[in-house]
Scaffold this active site. Structure first.
Site, short mmCIF file in Angstrom:
data_model
loop_
_atom_site.label_atom_id
_atom_site.label_comp_id
_atom_site.label_asym_id
_atom_site.label_seq_id
_atom_site.Cartn_x
_atom_site.Cartn_y
_atom_site.Cartn_z
N ARG A 143 3.41 102.51 32.69
CA ARG A 143 2.19 101.71 32.70
C ARG A 143 1.05 102.37 33.47
O ARG A 143 -0.08 101.88 33.47
CB ARG A 143 2.46 100.33 33.30
CG ARG A 143 3.55 99.55 32.56
CD ARG A 143 3.68 98.14 33.12
NE ARG A 143 2.54 97.32 32.78
CZ ARG A 143 2.26 96.15 33.35
NH1 ARG A 143 3.05 95.69 34.31
NH2 ARG A 143 1.20 95.45 32.98
N CYS A 235 0.78 84.33 37.60
CA CYS A 235 0.26 83.65 36.41
C CYS A 235 1.32 82.69 35.88
O CYS A 235 1.60 82.67 34.68
CB CYS A 235 -0.18 84.65 35.35
SG CYS A 235 1.11 85.75 34.76
#
Length: 467
Positions: A143, A235
């Site tokens: 990533r 989240c």
């Protein structure tokens, strides 16, 4: 449990354990479940170093640079997106601005612990006081590529992208004034943006995530200086990964939970317990996805400044750098080289980054300036996107939108006949996109192959931001 979604006319399901647990502690659980069926809103955050405002769009109340869009445009085909003029980010996550502002008034060293793909890191670069340094870290190596790309396009020289484990970062004792920990979580807040995440949810995974979050904070906590601030966010909706963890961390690190200012019309849900202030975004109350944030402050005490730590130091200065003239203030930089690549490190960060280089895996730092090809030094693509780029260093050709998209697709361009030969900066709406090498009848496209737009079909009206 199943619900009918009017936006896409498909049956959508939520795990029964999720709805049961939600309704046990939220009286308005059914309203939240209904909101998770609706179409997700679209928002962006502009880069104040490259764009001033979007006057025709609705503002995000808690973010000075955030805007809500009426629909989702084709961002892929907007040259301004590739120029780093804005970042596509969920609105609730922009609440970071309210957490950083009250606690940082002077230059700071900040660590974004789990940074990919770069939303909070690009935001931090717009929020941190001048002369601050951001270490944008991603634990998962695969990533780091997209993280580095997004940081380079944002254009700030005051950042290093690293790929290190929290335990490695924790050994940088008292190294950071601010720690942003957007931790891996069960992702319940993203259920409507990513329906596939529902099938991956389980109560066992919630417990696993909560334990992982505590471990990560324990590992990295020594790196936060006494008196420093940690912004903890997820989240997800459940209390186990949010309020329960904040209470645990406050008692075991130790840490004090400190407040953040909130305006009533934002409709943010604040905790009822004043000892542990925290802030929640629910999609049936605010325009955005699910989000939780709390701010932890490390107790004051003696600490050893980061610059006093010893390190191997792998950033020797170059003595002769012809391409230094491509920067607006080359005297404020230390030029370094790795293989054939030349980079510029802001001198104010050079000592600190030298120490980091001996401890962490640095993916990119400062400003990529150029690359030697034999006797020729070719300007680095990221140089054009940097706010430190001297805009008159090369001739400039302004492209219209169709030409700009073709450039970003790495197709050949034909420049005006009076364009000088050599390296040329190509721009869209005055913002640099990159370089070409003009050799007369044609121009070699120097846009990075890995950054190119792979889609070929597009519509001229596909992005209202640039119409």
């Amino acid at each position: 449990m199943y619900y009918f979604c009017s936006d896409n006319c498909k049956m959508m399901d939520f795990p029964q354990d999720f709805t049961d647990s939600l309704r046990r502690w939220r009286d308005d659980g059914p309203l939240l479940e209904e909101a998770l069926q609706a179409k997700a809103p679209v928002s962006i955050r502009i880069n104040p170093a490259k764009m001033t405002s979007l006057p025709r769009h609705e503002r995000v109340g808690w973010c000075s640079t955030g805007y809500c869009l009426p629909e989702r445009p084709a961002f892929t085909f907007d040259p301004l997106f590739h120029a780093g003029a804005y970042y596509v980010q969920e609105a609730a996550s922009m609440f970071l601005e309210q957490a950083v502002g009250p606690y940082l008034a002077s230059p700071a060293v900040c660590l974004d612990l789990c940074a990919a793909p770069g939303g909070k890191s690009t935001h931090l670069l717009s929020l941190l006081p001048p002369r601050s340094l951001l270490v944008s870290n991603e634990v998962i190596r695969s990533r780091t590529t997209v993280l580095a790309e997004n940081m380079l396009k944002w254009g700030s020289p005051d950042v290093a992208v690293t790929n290190s484990d929290p335990a490695e970062l924790g050994r940088l004792a008292h190294g950071f004034d601010l720690l942003v920990a957007d931790l891996p979580c069960s992702g319940e807040g993203m259920f409507r943006k990513d329906p596939a995440s529902r099938s991956q949810w389980s109560a066992a995974n919630v417990t696993l995530c909560a334990a992982r979050q505590r471990r990560i904070l324990h590992d990295v906590w020594p790196a936060l200086r006494p008196g420093g601030i940690c912004i903890y966010c997820t989240c997800t909706f459940n209390r186990e990964e949010n309020e329960d963890n904040i209470r645990y961390l406050a008692g075991h690190l130790p840490a004090e939970v400190v407040p953040v200012g909130v305006e009533e019309d934002w409709r943010i849900t604040c905790s009822a317990d004043d000892r542990y202030p925290s802030y929640r975004f629910f999609p049936h109350l605010t325009k955005g996805e699910g989000f939780f944030l709390a701010v932890l402050r490390k107790p004051d005490g003696p600490y050893r400044p980061f610059s006093a730590q010893t390190g191997t130091g792998r950033l020797p200065a170059l003595r002769h750098v012809p391409c230094s003239e491509w920067l607006s203030d080359s005297g404020a930089c230390r030029f370094t080289a790795e293989a054939s690549a030349v980079c510029a490190i802001p001198e104010i960060h050079a000592e600190r980054l030298s120490s980091l280089a001996g401890r962490l895996r640095i993916v990119t730092a400062g400003i990529p300036v150029g690359e030697w090809r034999g006797k020729d030094c070719r300007p680095a693509p990221a140089l054009a996107l940097s706010t430190a780029f001297r805009r008159d260093a090369f001739p400039t050709v302004e492209l219209d939108r169709q030409e700009a998209v073709r450039y970003l697709q790495k197709e050949a361009l034909t420049l005006p006949p009076d364009t000088p030969k050599g390296y040329v900066t190509v721009t869209f709406r005055g913002l640099p996109l990159g370089f070409v090498k003009h050799i007369g009848p044609r121009a070699n496209n120097l846009y990075p192959h890995e950054w190119r737009i792979r889609q070929k079909e597009w519509r001229m009206n596909s992005c209202p931001l640039t119409v």
